[in-house]
Enzyme design. Structure first.
Site, PDB file in Angstrom:
ATOM      1  N   SER A  20       0.805  -1.221   0.000  1.00 54.82           N
ATOM      2  CA  SER A  20       0.000   0.000   0.000  1.00 54.82           C
ATOM      3  C   SER A  20       0.838   1.272   0.000  1.00 54.82           C
ATOM      4  CB  SER A  20      -0.950   0.015   1.197  1.00 54.82           C
ATOM      5  OG  SER A  20      -0.246   0.152   2.405  1.00 54.82           O
ATOM      6  N   LYS A  31       0.634   4.464   6.718  1.00 58.12           N
ATOM      7  CA  LYS A  31       0.087   5.224   5.599  1.00 58.12           C
ATOM      8  C   LYS A  31       0.613   6.655   5.700  1.00 58.12           C
ATOM      9  CE  LYS A  31      -2.857   1.772   4.831  1.00 58.12           C
ATOM     10  NZ  LYS A  31      -2.733   0.845   3.694  1.00 58.12           N
TER      11      LYS A  31
END
Length: 276
Positions: A39, A107
């Site tokens: 990700s 993230k």
């Protein structure tokens, strides 16, 4: 002083001393973390082993490693022994997954409390809570778009952090529609007159969210292959753990060591254009 150093040396060489020192480091200084998914590719890669700086955003309440059981009460009610203002926009952050706090995610923070987000495939628009004057001062005109009488910045971090990218082979908008129908999307559908319509959809052409107080909006750099705040919502400060520090080991899927990443700080990796 020499007597203290001598006693500390003997203490640290005992099993009890070693365990206490290791736990102190894990609780308050740094903790090992392995990138498990793509990700954050291309900034952070699967197989990157890195240390997380635990004191970047205050001092989180310590948890026993692996068991993830808190060893102290949450005295402040915000998951931290010492509180701070939290992540800045653009920071890469390690945090506990809101749906399962025993799991750690990494993230990039793209928005803070009271910021507004509009997402249309390959375009992430942010209206910063500081308002239009702030946006005009900090962002070039070619990235600014007027929507509903306010200024929004399109993909505000893409040029600054070269690892942020989209996949032209993925129709994430259609995937988000499926998640919306399954009640697995944190963003609301919106019909935005200033944005182009999306083929096959007449009732909406974008997705909207506003970040709650004390929360942070986390999105992966691999924008079309990331399970992030767009799907499960923003992250409260109580779940913020720290900031990735440096890579101490890295290997690929074939177990080949990536020597060019070992010893590099995450800050140096995300600004190194030669890696992308």
């Amino acid at each position: 002083m020499k007597n203290f150093i001598h006693r500390f040396y003997h203490f640290s060489n005992s099993w009890t001393g070693t365990i206490i020192i290791v736990l102190f480091v894990i609780f308050f200084v740094a903790q090992a973390f392995v990138i498990p998914s793509g990700s954050m590719k291309k900034t952070l890669l699967i197989g990157d082993h890195l240390f997380v700086k635990k004191f970047s955003y205050g001092l989180p309440t310590p948890h026993l490693p692996w068991l993830e059981i808190p060893v102290l009460p949450d005295f402040n009610g915000d998951g931290h022994l010492i509180s701070s203002e939290g992540p800045k926009r653009g920071d890469i952050v390690v945090f506990r997954y809101p749906k399962d706090p025993k799991v750690h995610y990494v993230k990039r923070c793209v928005a803070r409390e009271d910021d507004e987000i509009l997402f249309q495939d390959k375009n992430l628009y942010v209206h910063f809570s500081e308002g239009d004057d702030y946006i005009k001062t900090h962002y070039p005109a070619d990235k600014i778009k007027t929507i509903a009488g306010k200024l929004w910045v399109n993909n505000p971090y893409k040029e600054q952090f070269h690892g942020i990218h989209y996949d032209d082979g993925v129709d994430l908008f259609a995937q988000m529609v499926l998640h919306l129908k399954a009640n697995q999307l944190a963003m609301k559908p919106a019909l935005v007159a200033e944005l182009p319509m999306v083929a096959g959809y007449s009732n909406f052409n974008a997705f909207y969210a506003k970040v709650e107080k004390g929360h942070y909006y986390m999105v992966g750099d691999n924008r079309d292959h990331s399970n992030d705040s767009r799907f499960w919502g923003s992250v409260p400060y109580s779940l913020i753990v720290g900031k990735p520090w440096f890579v101490y080991f890295s290997w690929d899927d074939d177990y080949k060591i990536r020597w060019n990443r070992i010893g590099r700080s995450v800050d140096s990796l995300q600004f190194d254009e030669t890696l992308f």
